[in-house]
Design an enzyme around this catalytic site. Structure first.
Site, PDB file in Angstrom:
ATOM      1  N   ASP A 197    -101.515  47.055 -20.977  1.00  0.00           N
ATOM      2  CA  ASP A 197    -101.041  46.407 -22.001  1.00  0.00           C
ATOM      3  C   ASP A 197     -99.546  46.217 -22.097  1.00  0.00           C
ATOM      4  OD1 ASP A 197    -101.790  45.204 -25.043  1.00  0.00           O
ATOM      5  OD2 ASP A 197    -100.225  47.024 -25.490  1.00  0.00           O
ATOM      6  N   HIS A 327    -108.522  38.284 -26.579  1.00  0.00           N
ATOM      7  CA  HIS A 327    -108.559  38.706 -28.073  1.00  0.00           C
ATOM      8  C   HIS A 327    -107.357  38.234 -28.885  1.00  0.00           C
ATOM      9  CE1 HIS A 327    -106.472  41.450 -25.682  1.00  0.00           C
ATOM     10  NE2 HIS A 327    -105.718  42.088 -26.834  1.00  0.00           N
TER      11      HIS A 327
HETATM   12  C1  GLC Z   1    -100.966  43.202 -26.556  1.00  0.00           C
HETATM   13  C2  GLC Z   1    -102.563  43.325 -26.957  1.00  0.00           C
HETATM   14  C3  GLC Z   1    -102.486  42.811 -28.387  1.00  0.00           C
HETATM   15  C4  GLC Z   1    -101.723  43.939 -29.082  1.00  0.00           C
HETATM   16  C5  GLC Z   1    -100.190  44.333 -28.481  1.00  0.00           C
HETATM   17  C6  GLC Z   1     -99.559  45.642 -29.054  1.00  0.00           C
HETATM   18  O1  GLC Z   1    -100.479  42.110 -26.718  1.00  0.00           O
HETATM   19  O2  GLC Z   1    -103.065  42.261 -26.277  1.00  0.00           O
HETATM   20  O3  GLC Z   1    -103.675  42.868 -28.906  1.00  0.00           O
HETATM   21  O4  GLC Z   1    -101.462  43.697 -30.381  1.00  0.00           O
HETATM   22  O5  GLC Z   1    -100.280  44.275 -27.004  1.00  0.00           O
HETATM   23  O6  GLC Z   1    -100.421  46.673 -28.203  1.00  0.00           O
END
Ligand code: GLC
Ligand code: CA
Length: 554
Positions: A197, A327
């Site tokens: 992530d 998502h």
């Molecule tokens: C990434 C994830 C997202 C999340 C963000 C912070 O972009 O895909 O869903 O909100 O990181 O962790």
């Protein structure tokens, strides 16, 4: 490039909260996933990416972890996870988990210790600045300053995302080593790897100086100051050497901000990761991922150009992770097909077009049913923190409430997060209780049960795509073949060639409402896939509206 096992995978992304609820509390869970393993096996997927399932206050639905070694109780127990890994393995399905190491939850014990005692070693696990004034004008991804005041002290802490997601201080060696240990422990648990992530956020511009504002709020996007900053390479190399490299695992990084010239470092033979997601085509309708109200007009030709530029850049050095949904994105049908979102021919062609790009295909839950966006009538119906921020920010930037609502309906991350429609029964068969998020209104028309029984459904089309890639005579070419973009007569047709030494497959995807004639580089010798009657003569193919046509040419 040398062949790697993960090039032959088909990844299916699960948003656990919304996939299947086994105990009626309205929240999807691990046992729910277990109960659907046969469904996934029958679809043909070989690997699951499960979004974060760790202990979390769920401010960002699990992307705010408060304990890396415990699971969120609503998702299930460690025993159940072990069981899932084992049962999936028996069906030939691997599991990768989400690795969130740019930040933790503010409820993580480390952060709590840091707050309690500024002299504790955990204080340096995060980024604090003392003073009475906000340290600079950087804007967080979910709105407002990146700095949040510490209660009762003249001090601020830094967060790239929500204020309940304080960033870890990667400059601190002990932080890094603690994280590496955790990563290794999870790899030893028996998972096949990670989706990583927001990893390009781990290095900040250490001057922490204000920059020129880019909004009426006087702030500037923190992507300019804390995404893919110089010096990040040292952290990423170390992360790889201390963890991933010691295991035969796969890593797919969410690495926005990486330029094509840098791809070699990220995904080359000796790169930090196996693959990274490229978002250029995903964000073609907006100015940036955090400015949904700045809509950009686009055409199929723009989509084609972005995809092909990306494919060619990646092909030079490594392997791509192909997706049209996840998502954080709206449904691909609604985003890319607009008024044709419910046209099954168009939905199929969109699916085939990205599926046979060179790389590993990722399918997001519900994509295999052709799910569509919802339309909500008020801001109170949204859960996603980013949607709520974008709504108020648009209004601040001069949009009316109506416009603001329209923009978030188009872009809300909730579009992808509505409960999975299993059946045409109450709550779409997702839960026997009240789902945590309202189901999409289309479930009587779009649900897994009906589609599994209908051989012409989107579900069966995806099954067929998977089967073609994994098991047919064309496998070698469809997986490992080079990609060569083709020019087309019609700007609404996307075409490319997949090519090995032995075989060439011409792939044509029409997004036109009219019949279109396209030139073939050579004559057709065998049809690979055609969604309508295949009409071709010598070096010309005639494409019906929204037809997919793929053929071996010689
Ligand atoms: C990434 C994830 C997202 C999340 C963000 C912070 O972009 O895909 O869903 O909100 O990181 O962790
Ligand atoms: Ca549940």
């Amino acid at each position: 490039m040398q062949k790697k096992w993960w090039q032959e995978e088909i990844v299916y992304q699960i948003y656990p909260k919304s996939f299947c609820d086994s105990n009626g509390d309205g929240i999807g869970d691990i046992n729910g996933i277990i109960s659907k393993l046969d469904y996934l096996k029958n679809l043909g997927v070989t690997m699951l990416w499960i979004c974060p399932i760790f202990q979390s206050p769920m401010d960002d639905n699990g992307y705010d972890i408060s304990n890396y070694f415990a699971l969120a109780p609503e998702f299930g127990s460690m025993e159940e996870l072990r069981n899932l890994v084992k049962l999936a393995k028996e069906k030939g399905i691997k599991i990768i988990l989400d690795l969130v190491i740019n930040h933790t939850s503010d409820e993580h014990e480390w952060f709590q210790e840091a707050l309690k005692d500024p002299n504790s070693k955990y204080h340096d696990f995060y980024i604090f600045k003392s003073g009475t004034e906000v340290p600079n004008n950087w804007r967080s991804m979910f709105g407002g300053s990146v700095w949040e005041k510490v209660e009762g002290r003249d001090e601020f802490y830094y967060h790239s995302f929500g204020k309940k997601q304080p960033d870890l201080n990667w400059e601190n060696k002990e932080v890094r080593e603690t994280l590496y240990q955790m990563v290794n422990q999870w790899l030893d648990f028996g998972i096949a790897g990670f989706r990583v992530d927001a990893i390009t956020f781990i290095k900040k511009d250490l001057t922490f100086q204000s920059r020129e504002a880019d909004g009426v709020d006087g702030l500037v996007k923190c992507t300019k100051t804390s995404r893919n900053q110089p010096g990040i390479e040292t952290f990423l190399r170390e992360l790889k050497e201390q963890t991933f490299q010691k295991h035969d695992c796969v890593t797919v990084a969410e690495a926005p901000g990486v330029q094509y010239e840098e791809l070699e470092d990220f995904i080359g033979e000796d790169g930090y990761f196996s693959m990274i997601f490229d978002f250029k085509h995903a964000d073609l309708d907006i100015a940036s991922g955090s400015e949904w109200f700045k809509r950009i007009p686009w055409t199929i030709k723009d989509l084609r150009d972005r995809l092909m530029t990306s494919q060619l850049a990646i092909q030079k050095v490594g392997w791509s992770a192909n997706f049209i949904e996840n998502h954080d994105q709206p449904r691909a049908t609604s985003k890319y097909l607009l008024d044709q979102e419910a046209n099954l021919d168009a939905v199929k062609t969109l699916g085939a077009m990205y599926f046979f790009l060179r790389g590993t295909p990722f399918i997001y839950q519900g994509q295999e049913l052709g799910m569509r966006n919802f339309t909500r009538s008020g801001i109170e119906e949204f859960n996603d923190i980013s949607s709520i921020d974008q709504y108020y920010r648009s209004i601040e930037e001069g949009c009316t409430e109506e416009e603001a609502l329209h923009y978030i309906n188009l872009r809300s991350r909730d579009n992808a997060r509505t409960p999975f429609p299993w059946k045409n029964t109450e709550n779409a068969g997702f839960s026997s209780g009240k789902p945590w998020l309202k189901v999409t209104e289309h479930y009587s028309e779009i649900n897994a049960n009906d589609q599994v029984q209908n051989p012409d459904s989107i579900y069966h089309f995806y099954r067929h795509l998977i089967d073609l890639r994994q098991n047919s005579d064309f496998k070698e070419c469809l997986i490992y073949g080079d990609i060569i973009p083709l020019e087309t007569q019609c700007q609404d047709v996307i075409a490319y060639i997949r090519k090995t030494e032995k075989e060439t497959i011409g792939c044509y995807f029409s997004f036109s409402k009219e019949v279109q004639k396209e030139l073939l580089p050579a004559e057709v010798s065998e049809i690979v896939l055609s969604t309508k009657t295949a009409i071709y003569k010598e070096k010309e193919v005639s494409l019906a509206p929204f037809q997919t046509f793929m053929a071996v040419i010689k």
